[in-house]
Design a protein around this motif. Structure first.
Motif, PDB file in Angstrom:
ATOM      1  N   PRO A 232       0.839  -1.199   0.000  1.00 55.37           N
ATOM      2  CA  PRO A 232       0.000   0.000   0.000  1.00 55.37           C
ATOM      3  C   PRO A 232       0.877   1.253   0.000  1.00 55.37           C
ATOM      4  CG  PRO A 232      -0.550  -1.459   1.854  1.00 55.37           C
ATOM      5  CD  PRO A 232       0.705  -1.990   1.218  1.00 55.37           C
ATOM      6  N   PRO A 233       0.378   2.377  -0.529  1.00 54.38           N
ATOM      7  CA  PRO A 233       1.154   3.619  -0.488  1.00 54.38           C
ATOM      8  C   PRO A 233       1.514   3.983   0.949  1.00 54.38           C
ATOM      9  CG  PRO A 233      -1.026   3.948  -1.515  1.00 54.38           C
ATOM     10  CD  PRO A 233      -0.945   2.525  -1.120  1.00 54.38           C
ATOM     11  N   ASP A 234       2.621   4.681   1.126  1.00 50.71           N
ATOM     12  CA  ASP A 234       3.122   5.004   2.472  1.00 50.71           C
ATOM     13  C   ASP A 234       2.066   5.644   3.361  1.00 50.71           C
ATOM     14  OD1 ASP A 234       5.388   4.142   1.288  1.00 50.71           O
ATOM     15  OD2 ASP A 234       6.648   5.824   1.941  1.00 50.71           O
ATOM     16  N   GLU A 235       1.307   6.586   2.774  1.00 48.17           N
ATOM     17  CA  GLU A 235       0.366   7.314   3.639  1.00 48.17           C
ATOM     18  C   GLU A 235      -0.751   6.394   4.130  1.00 48.17           C
ATOM     19  OE1 GLU A 235       1.133   7.978   0.547  1.00 48.17           O
ATOM     20  OE2 GLU A 235      -0.670   8.281  -0.662  1.00 48.17           O
ATOM     21  N   VAL A 236      -0.996   5.293   3.397  1.00 53.43           N
ATOM     22  CA  VAL A 236      -1.998   4.326   3.856  1.00 53.43           C
ATOM     23  C   VAL A 236      -1.351   3.370   4.850  1.00 53.43           C
ATOM     24  CG1 VAL A 236      -3.542   2.456   3.163  1.00 53.43           C
ATOM     25  CG2 VAL A 236      -3.257   4.461   1.684  1.00 53.43           C
ATOM     26  N   LEU A 237      -0.204   2.840   4.466  1.00 56.13           N
ATOM     27  CA  LEU A 237       0.460   1.845   5.317  1.00 56.13           C
ATOM     28  C   LEU A 237       0.757   2.405   6.707  1.00 56.13           C
ATOM     29  CD1 LEU A 237       1.689  -1.050   5.334  1.00 56.13           C
ATOM     30  CD2 LEU A 237       3.871   0.031   4.849  1.00 56.13           C
ATOM     31  N   PHE A 238       1.279   3.617   6.759  1.00 55.56           N
ATOM     32  CA  PHE A 238       1.688   4.158   8.060  1.00 55.56           C
ATOM     33  C   PHE A 238       0.627   5.056   8.701  1.00 55.56           C
ATOM     34  CE2 PHE A 238       5.694   3.293   5.796  1.00 55.56           C
ATOM     35  CZ  PHE A 238       6.248   2.400   6.696  1.00 55.56           C
ATOM     36  N   GLY A 239      -0.239   5.620   7.887  1.00 59.61           N
ATOM     37  CA  GLY A 239      -1.255   6.507   8.440  1.00 59.61           C
ATOM     38  C   GLY A 239      -0.620   7.675   9.173  1.00 59.61           C
ATOM     39  N   ARG A 240      -1.331   8.191  10.194  1.00 58.41           N
ATOM     40  CA  ARG A 240      -0.717   9.311  10.905  1.00 58.41           C
ATOM     41  C   ARG A 240      -0.806   9.173  12.418  1.00 58.41           C
ATOM     42  NH1 ARG A 240      -5.167  12.964  11.247  1.00 58.41           N
ATOM     43  NH2 ARG A 240      -6.888  12.126  10.027  1.00 58.41           N
ATOM     44  N   SER A 241      -1.158   7.972  12.891  1.00 55.32           N
ATOM     45  CA  SER A 241      -1.199   7.767  14.341  1.00 55.32           C
ATOM     46  C   SER A 241       0.222   7.814  14.892  1.00 55.32           C
ATOM     47  CB  SER A 241      -1.816   6.413  14.639  1.00 55.32           C
ATOM     48  OG  SER A 241      -1.052   5.401  14.031  1.00 55.32           O
ATOM     49  N   ALA A 242       0.318   8.166  16.183  1.00 57.17           N
ATOM     50  CA  ALA A 242       1.639   8.250  16.811  1.00 57.17           C
ATOM     51  C   ALA A 242       2.330   6.888  16.768  1.00 57.17           C
ATOM     52  CB  ALA A 242       1.487   8.721  18.257  1.00 57.17           C
ATOM     53  N   ALA A 243       1.563   5.832  17.030  1.00 57.26           N
ATOM     54  CA  ALA A 243       2.164   4.492  17.099  1.00 57.26           C
ATOM     55  C   ALA A 243       2.801   4.102  15.768  1.00 57.26           C
ATOM     56  CB  ALA A 243       1.106   3.461  17.500  1.00 57.26           C
ATOM     57  N   MET A 244       2.099   4.383  14.657  1.00 59.16           N
ATOM     58  CA  MET A 244       2.645   3.994  13.357  1.00 59.16           C
ATOM     59  C   MET A 244       3.726   4.968  12.891  1.00 59.16           C
ATOM     60  SD  MET A 244       1.692   1.080  12.352  1.00 59.16           S
ATOM     61  CE  MET A 244       2.060   0.922  10.595  1.00 59.16           C
ATOM     62  N   THR A 245       3.645   6.202  13.350  1.00 53.38           N
ATOM     63  CA  THR A 245       4.696   7.153  12.995  1.00 53.38           C
ATOM     64  C   THR A 245       6.027   6.700  13.592  1.00 53.38           C
ATOM     65  OG1 THR A 245       3.060   8.908  12.906  1.00 53.38           O
ATOM     66  CG2 THR A 245       5.355   9.590  13.031  1.00 53.38           C
ATOM     67  N   ALA A 246       5.968   6.168  14.800  1.00 51.33           N
ATOM     68  CA  ALA A 246       7.193   5.649  15.426  1.00 51.33           C
ATOM     69  C   ALA A 246       7.744   4.482  14.604  1.00 51.33           C
ATOM     70  CB  ALA A 246       6.889   5.207  16.858  1.00 51.33           C
ATOM     71  N   VAL A 247       6.855   3.603  14.155  1.00 53.49           N
ATOM     72  CA  VAL A 247       7.280   2.472  13.328  1.00 53.49           C
ATOM     73  C   VAL A 247       7.944   2.990  12.051  1.00 53.49           C
ATOM     74  CG1 VAL A 247       6.406   0.566  11.894  1.00 53.49           C
ATOM     75  CG2 VAL A 247       5.554   0.851  14.232  1.00 53.49           C
ATOM     76  N   ARG A 248       7.313   3.991  11.454  1.00 56.95           N
ATOM     77  CA  ARG A 248       7.829   4.536  10.203  1.00 56.95           C
ATOM     78  C   ARG A 248       9.238   5.108  10.374  1.00 56.95           C
ATOM     79  NH1 ARG A 248       4.248   8.534   6.676  1.00 56.95           N
ATOM     80  NH2 ARG A 248       5.451   8.479   4.770  1.00 56.95           N
ATOM     81  N   ILE A 249       9.432   5.867  11.444  1.00 52.72           N
ATOM     82  CA  ILE A 249      10.739   6.473  11.687  1.00 52.72           C
ATOM     83  C   ILE A 249      11.809   5.385  11.819  1.00 52.72           C
ATOM     84  CG2 ILE A 249      12.091   7.760  13.417  1.00 52.72           C
ATOM     85  CD1 ILE A 249       9.485   9.442  13.841  1.00 52.72           C
TER      86      ILE A 249
END
Ligand SMILES: Nc1ncnc2c1ncn2[C@@H]1O[C@H](COP(=O)(O)OP(=O)(O)O)[C@@H](O)[C@H]1O
Ligand SMILES: [Mg+2]
Length: 357
Positions: A19-36
């Motif tokens: 899925p595109p990044d903005e879908v896969l990671f979304g914008r929740s704090a929990a997934m933002t940490a995963v993304r970083i």
């Protein structure tokens, strides 16, 4: 390029796509940490262990890591360690020589070899049997292995990604998982949050799934009204993103009634959860639930067959109109027409049962 013969999107195309990044990671704090974290370590060759409940997106993230790594030009090779029994899994992983065992009429490379210069994704790693754990450890220690029944030492370069929804520390403490292997695969761990801890991402995910399923089924579906998101954000989602995806598939196929059944299914899985936590669920209650479910389906089918005309439906089912209304309400059934009407009224819960004809 080969001529495209079918215009329909194949199921495998949809699900193997990242899925595109903005879908896969979304914008929740929990997934933002995963993304970083994955942005930092994804490009290295460090093994990554993905943990989290079923359906939280461990495989989806593994595919993303692969696609964004230096191993992207190789294959993403998935092995589900729980799905293949031990002896077979060994030949599946490492391959075999011709004549290695009865029926081995030709030599076959293992999945490990196919993952050369690519990524090897070992799903449900906690379920790997102990004998294979030591073989895997050996391979991870020096990158060499040999096919079953052939003494040739082979060396490959692959990026290892592992996933589990079990508590690997506990598995290790209790002797079901080798400690040395645990340390090998656990260089870096990413824990994916359950969907109920990232409900702000539900609208983006739901919309992404709606568009995908529209394409896949070739069936247009109304955009999901904002009030519906509020409703969805309050469900517990024991099956996480997978469950949301299934619900949206039903939404595209049959319309807003899908959500009512989502809630029913979640209630049911909570009931099963309670049972598996030790407090027995009485057989009587199980039977009653099953009856209710069957009744619900019959009513829904009949309603649909009669374009949601309840008087006709009641006649056909040989019950009183009042009884039917009660049952419809009890089962949380709602027609597409009513749902969209309700949804357009601000403040109304979109999947409420209609109260009058
Ligand atoms: N963050 C996400 N964005 C988009 N789709 C997702 C996401 N997480 C999971 N999915 C989808 O949900 C389903 C289940 O995800 P999966 O990666 O198989 O979960 P797990 O491996 O943790 O059980 C898949 O269809 C996957 O594509
Ligand atoms: Mg999985």
């Amino acid at each position: 390029m080969a001529k495209e013969t079918a215009s329909r999107v194949k199921h495998s195309d949809v699900w193997n796509a990242v899925p595109p990044d903005e879908v896969l990671f979304g914008r929740s704090a929990a997934m933002t940490a995963v993304r970083i974290h994955v942005q930092r370590i994804g490009r290295t060759n460090i093994p990554i262990l993905l943990t989290g409940e079923g359906g939280t997106g461990k495989e989806a993230l593994a595919r993303w890591i692969h696609a964004n790594s230096d191993y992207a030009s190789g294959e993403f090779v998935k092995v589900n360690c729980a799905a293949i029994p031990g002896t077979l899994l060994e030949s599946e992983l490492f391959g075999y020589a011709r004549g290695a065992f009865t029926g081995a009429n030709f030599a076959k490379p293992g999945r490990v070899e196919l993952a050369h210069r690519g990524s090897l994704f070992l799903d449900e790693i906690a379920d790997l049997d102990l004998n294979l754990q030591s073989k895997l450890l050996h391979f991870l220690q020096d990158g060499t292995f040999s096919r079953i029944g052939d003494g040739v030492e082979r060396r490959i370069d692959t990026r290892l990604l592992c996933a589990t929804n079990k508590d690997l520390e506990k598995e290790t403490r209790e002797g079901r998982f080798r400690q040395d292997l645990f340390y090998r695969i656990h260089v870096f761990r990413l824990k994916l949050p359950p969907l109920r801890e990232r409900v702000e991402d539900i609208p983006t995910l739901a919309e992404f799934f709606r568009q995908n399923f529209q394409k896949q089924f070739g069936m247009p579906a109304q955009p999901i009204p904002p009030q519906t998101f509020e409703y969805l954000q309050n469900l517990p989602w024991p099956g996480n993103v997978r469950e949301l995806s299934n619900m949206i598939a039903r939404y595209v196929l049959i319309g807003p009634e899908a959500a009512a059944s989502a809630e029913n299914m979640q209630k049911k899985s909570r009931a099963y959860g309670e049972r598996s936590n030790g407090s027995a669920l009485p057989l009587k209650k199980l039977a009653k639930d099953a009856m209710k479910e069957m009744e619900r389906n019959v009513i829904l089918e009949t309603l649909r067959a009669n374009q949601w005309n309840r008087r006709k439906t009641a006649q056909e089912l040989k019950i009183s109109y009042r009884a039917l209304i009660y049952k419809i309400r009890d089962a949380g059934l709602v027609s597409r027409r009513h749902a969209s009407k309700n949804a357009s009224r601000a403040g109304d819960a979109p999947f409420q049962t209609p109260t009058s004809d």
